[in-house]
Design a protein around this motif. Sequence first.
Motif, PDB file in Angstrom:
ATOM      1  N   PRO A  30      -1.332   4.491   0.485  1.00 21.58           N
ATOM      2  CA  PRO A  30      -2.387   4.782  -0.479  1.00 21.58           C
ATOM      3  C   PRO A  30      -3.600   3.877  -0.239  1.00 21.58           C
ATOM      4  O   PRO A  30      -3.462   2.691   0.073  1.00 21.58           O
ATOM      5  CB  PRO A  30      -1.736   4.474  -1.831  1.00 21.58           C
ATOM      6  CG  PRO A  30      -0.264   4.612  -1.586  1.00 21.58           C
ATOM      7  CD  PRO A  30      -0.073   4.136  -0.172  1.00 21.58           C
ATOM      8  N   ASN A  31      -4.776   4.467  -0.382  1.00 22.17           N
ATOM      9  CA  ASN A  31      -6.013   3.717  -0.147  1.00 22.17           C
ATOM     10  C   ASN A  31      -6.107   2.470  -1.012  1.00 22.17           C
ATOM     11  O   ASN A  31      -6.662   1.457  -0.574  1.00 22.17           O
ATOM     12  CB  ASN A  31      -7.224   4.618  -0.366  1.00 22.17           C
ATOM     13  CG  ASN A  31      -7.383   5.638   0.738  1.00 22.17           C
ATOM     14  OD1 ASN A  31      -6.861   5.476   1.838  1.00 22.17           O
ATOM     15  ND2 ASN A  31      -8.091   6.714   0.439  1.00 22.17           N
ATOM     16  N   LEU A  32      -5.582   2.520  -2.228  1.00 16.13           N
ATOM     17  CA  LEU A  32      -5.601   1.331  -3.096  1.00 16.13           C
ATOM     18  C   LEU A  32      -4.925   0.157  -2.405  1.00 16.13           C
ATOM     19  O   LEU A  32      -5.460  -0.957  -2.386  1.00 16.13           O
ATOM     20  CB  LEU A  32      -4.900   1.619  -4.427  1.00 16.13           C
ATOM     21  CG  LEU A  32      -4.635   0.390  -5.303  1.00 16.13           C
ATOM     22  CD1 LEU A  32      -5.939  -0.264  -5.740  1.00 16.13           C
ATOM     23  CD2 LEU A  32      -3.779   0.769  -6.489  1.00 16.13           C
ATOM     24  N   ILE A  33      -3.761   0.387  -1.824  1.00 20.13           N
ATOM     25  CA  ILE A  33      -3.044  -0.692  -1.146  1.00 20.13           C
ATOM     26  C   ILE A  33      -3.798  -1.117   0.107  1.00 20.13           C
ATOM     27  O   ILE A  33      -3.871  -2.304   0.433  1.00 20.13           O
ATOM     28  CB  ILE A  33      -1.595  -0.278  -0.827  1.00 20.13           C
ATOM     29  CG1 ILE A  33      -0.847   0.109  -2.119  1.00 20.13           C
ATOM     30  CG2 ILE A  33      -0.849  -1.373  -0.076  1.00 20.13           C
ATOM     31  CD1 ILE A  33      -0.761  -0.991  -3.168  1.00 20.13           C
ATOM     32  N   GLY A  34      -4.393  -0.156   0.805  1.00 22.15           N
ATOM     33  CA  GLY A  34      -5.206  -0.485   1.968  1.00 22.15           C
ATOM     34  C   GLY A  34      -6.376  -1.382   1.612  1.00 22.15           C
ATOM     35  O   GLY A  34      -6.730  -2.290   2.365  1.00 22.15           O
ATOM     36  N   VAL A  35      -6.969  -1.159   0.463  1.00 17.67           N
ATOM     37  CA  VAL A  35      -8.068  -2.010  -0.003  1.00 17.67           C
ATOM     38  C   VAL A  35      -7.527  -3.368  -0.441  1.00 17.67           C
ATOM     39  O   VAL A  35      -8.073  -4.415  -0.071  1.00 17.67           O
ATOM     40  CB  VAL A  35      -8.842  -1.330  -1.156  1.00 17.67           C
ATOM     41  CG1 VAL A  35      -9.769  -2.316  -1.850  1.00 17.67           C
ATOM     42  CG2 VAL A  35      -9.632  -0.126  -0.645  1.00 17.67           C
ATOM     43  N   MET A  36      -6.462  -3.353  -1.220  1.00 21.57           N
ATOM     44  CA  MET A  36      -5.892  -4.613  -1.709  1.00 21.57           C
ATOM     45  C   MET A  36      -5.417  -5.511  -0.578  1.00 21.57           C
ATOM     46  O   MET A  36      -5.345  -6.736  -0.750  1.00 21.57           O
ATOM     47  CB  MET A  36      -4.736  -4.345  -2.672  1.00 21.57           C
ATOM     48  CG  MET A  36      -5.144  -3.923  -4.052  1.00 21.57           C
ATOM     49  SD  MET A  36      -3.663  -3.731  -5.097  1.00 21.57           S
ATOM     50  CE  MET A  36      -4.416  -3.706  -6.715  1.00 21.57           C
ATOM     51  N   ALA A  37      -5.106  -4.942   0.579  1.00 20.74           N
ATOM     52  CA  ALA A  37      -4.639  -5.736   1.716  1.00 20.74           C
ATOM     53  C   ALA A  37      -5.665  -6.785   2.122  1.00 20.74           C
ATOM     54  O   ALA A  37      -5.306  -7.810   2.719  1.00 20.74           O
ATOM     55  CB  ALA A  37      -4.309  -4.829   2.895  1.00 20.74           C
ATOM     56  N   GLN A  38      -6.935  -6.553   1.793  1.00 17.24           N
ATOM     57  CA  GLN A  38      -7.990  -7.540   2.076  1.00 17.24           C
ATOM     58  C   GLN A  38      -7.667  -8.879   1.415  1.00 17.24           C
ATOM     59  O   GLN A  38      -8.022  -9.929   1.923  1.00 17.24           O
ATOM     60  CB  GLN A  38      -9.340  -7.016   1.568  1.00 17.24           C
ATOM     61  CG  GLN A  38     -10.508  -7.941   1.821  1.00 17.24           C
ATOM     62  CD  GLN A  38     -10.839  -8.023   3.298  1.00 17.24           C
ATOM     63  OE1 GLN A  38     -10.804  -7.024   4.010  1.00 17.24           O
ATOM     64  NE2 GLN A  38     -11.163  -9.214   3.761  1.00 17.24           N
ATOM     65  N   ALA A  39      -7.001  -8.814   0.262  1.00 18.32           N
ATOM     66  CA  ALA A  39      -6.589 -10.007  -0.480  1.00 18.32           C
ATOM     67  C   ALA A  39      -5.066  -9.922  -0.649  1.00 18.32           C
ATOM     68  O   ALA A  39      -4.574  -9.409  -1.660  1.00 18.32           O
ATOM     69  CB  ALA A  39      -7.290 -10.071  -1.824  1.00 18.32           C
ATOM     70  N   PRO A  40      -4.312 -10.386   0.342  1.00 16.15           N
ATOM     71  CA  PRO A  40      -2.853 -10.218   0.313  1.00 16.15           C
ATOM     72  C   PRO A  40      -2.180 -10.694  -0.979  1.00 16.15           C
ATOM     73  O   PRO A  40      -1.234 -10.063  -1.444  1.00 16.15           O
ATOM     74  CB  PRO A  40      -2.374 -11.018   1.524  1.00 16.15           C
ATOM     75  CG  PRO A  40      -3.532 -10.950   2.477  1.00 16.15           C
ATOM     76  CD  PRO A  40      -4.752 -11.032   1.587  1.00 16.15           C
ATOM     77  N   ALA A  41      -2.677 -11.768  -1.566  1.00 14.26           N
ATOM     78  CA  ALA A  41      -2.062 -12.258  -2.807  1.00 14.26           C
ATOM     79  C   ALA A  41      -2.235 -11.239  -3.934  1.00 14.26           C
ATOM     80  O   ALA A  41      -1.311 -11.020  -4.729  1.00 14.26           O
ATOM     81  CB  ALA A  41      -2.657 -13.603  -3.206  1.00 14.26           C
ATOM     82  N   LEU A  42      -3.400 -10.603  -4.018  1.00 19.00           N
ATOM     83  CA  LEU A  42      -3.624  -9.562  -5.025  1.00 19.00           C
ATOM     84  C   LEU A  42      -2.664  -8.401  -4.796  1.00 19.00           C
ATOM     85  O   LEU A  42      -2.020  -7.916  -5.732  1.00 19.00           O
ATOM     86  CB  LEU A  42      -5.071  -9.058  -4.985  1.00 19.00           C
ATOM     87  CG  LEU A  42      -5.351  -7.796  -5.807  1.00 19.00           C
ATOM     88  CD1 LEU A  42      -5.161  -8.059  -7.295  1.00 19.00           C
ATOM     89  CD2 LEU A  42      -6.755  -7.282  -5.513  1.00 19.00           C
ATOM     90  N   MET A  43      -2.568  -7.952  -3.557  1.00 21.56           N
ATOM     91  CA  MET A  43      -1.702  -6.827  -3.236  1.00 21.56           C
ATOM     92  C   MET A  43      -0.247  -7.146  -3.588  1.00 21.56           C
ATOM     93  O   MET A  43       0.447  -6.328  -4.204  1.00 21.56           O
ATOM     94  CB  MET A  43      -1.816  -6.468  -1.751  1.00 21.56           C
ATOM     95  CG  MET A  43      -0.952  -5.296  -1.336  1.00 21.56           C
ATOM     96  SD  MET A  43      -0.947  -5.039   0.435  1.00 21.56           S
ATOM     97  CE  MET A  43      -0.316  -6.618   1.002  1.00 21.56           C
ATOM     98  N   LYS A  44       0.209  -8.335  -3.231  1.00 21.43           N
ATOM     99  CA  LYS A  44       1.591  -8.718  -3.532  1.00 21.43           C
ATOM    100  C   LYS A  44       1.813  -8.841  -5.044  1.00 21.43           C
ATOM    101  O   LYS A  44       2.840  -8.402  -5.562  1.00 21.43           O
ATOM    102  CB  LYS A  44       1.945 -10.022  -2.826  1.00 21.43           C
ATOM    103  CG  LYS A  44       2.082  -9.859  -1.322  1.00 21.43           C
ATOM    104  CD  LYS A  44       2.338 -11.194  -0.642  1.00 21.43           C
ATOM    105  CE  LYS A  44       2.374 -11.026   0.864  1.00 21.43           C
ATOM    106  NZ  LYS A  44       2.557 -12.318   1.555  1.00 21.43           N
ATOM    107  N   ALA A  45       0.855  -9.421  -5.747  1.00 28.01           N
ATOM    108  CA  ALA A  45       0.973  -9.550  -7.203  1.00 28.01           C
ATOM    109  C   ALA A  45       1.044  -8.177  -7.855  1.00 28.01           C
ATOM    110  O   ALA A  45       1.861  -7.949  -8.755  1.00 28.01           O
ATOM    111  CB  ALA A  45      -0.197 -10.350  -7.767  1.00 28.01           C
ATOM    112  N   TYR A  46       0.208  -7.266  -7.403  1.00 31.87           N
ATOM    113  CA  TYR A  46       0.203  -5.912  -7.946  1.00 31.87           C
ATOM    114  C   TYR A  46       1.543  -5.238  -7.709  1.00 31.87           C
ATOM    115  O   TYR A  46       2.135  -4.670  -8.624  1.00 31.87           O
ATOM    116  CB  TYR A  46      -0.937  -5.099  -7.319  1.00 31.87           C
ATOM    117  CG  TYR A  46      -0.929  -3.654  -7.730  1.00 31.87           C
ATOM    118  CD1 TYR A  46      -1.273  -3.290  -9.027  1.00 31.87           C
ATOM    119  CD2 TYR A  46      -0.563  -2.651  -6.841  1.00 31.87           C
ATOM    120  CE1 TYR A  46      -1.249  -1.956  -9.423  1.00 31.87           C
ATOM    121  CE2 TYR A  46      -0.544  -1.317  -7.230  1.00 31.87           C
ATOM    122  CZ  TYR A  46      -0.888  -0.976  -8.519  1.00 31.87           C
ATOM    123  OH  TYR A  46      -0.852   0.341  -8.906  1.00 31.87           O
TER     124      TYR A  46
END
Length: 183
Positions: A30-46
């Motif tokens: 999903p594009n949301l996860i692709g965007v969040m990957a820019q900030a790995p901590a945000l993606m992992k927290a989400y």
Amino acid sequence: MSYKVHTVETAPEPARETITAVKKAYGFLPNLIGVMAQAPALMKAYRQAVDLFDETSLTPAERHVVLLTVSFENGCDYCVAAHTVIAGMQKVPGPVVQAIRTGQSIADSRLEALRRFVSSVVINRGRPSAADTAAFLQAGFSKTQVLEVVLGVGVKTLSNYTNHIAETPLDPAFASAAWTKAA
């Protein structure tokens, strides 16, 4: 402000394990996860917060009411579309989803009390009205579930705000449920 939608190959190294797992789980990234990957901590927290929200005592339909209502109130085009599709896959009744998408009351009184409570939490920035809280509890929800709603609001706030800031493009998988909040 536009952000790159990362792939497994372009994601920062600390994001690659999570992004690979998400792609495997969904069959696409999903594009949301692709965007969040820019900030790995945000993606992992989400991702961790989503998993924890799934552990609450709220039913799958109730969790979708929370996620869709937060996204509706925050005007998140991406998340309303995505959760419309996901709710359909998880057999949430279409009229429930449609009511939330259009800002209407849900016919089921328990789910309507939940929708109103979630809306009150979001609109009033964590200070729901006494009447909405009382109606929520009178509908058979517990004080524990009041706090579980807070978790759901937090989960969707992470994704809603990310999508607003990054202008995340809607995935083709969610295009059939495209949505924009009416003025």
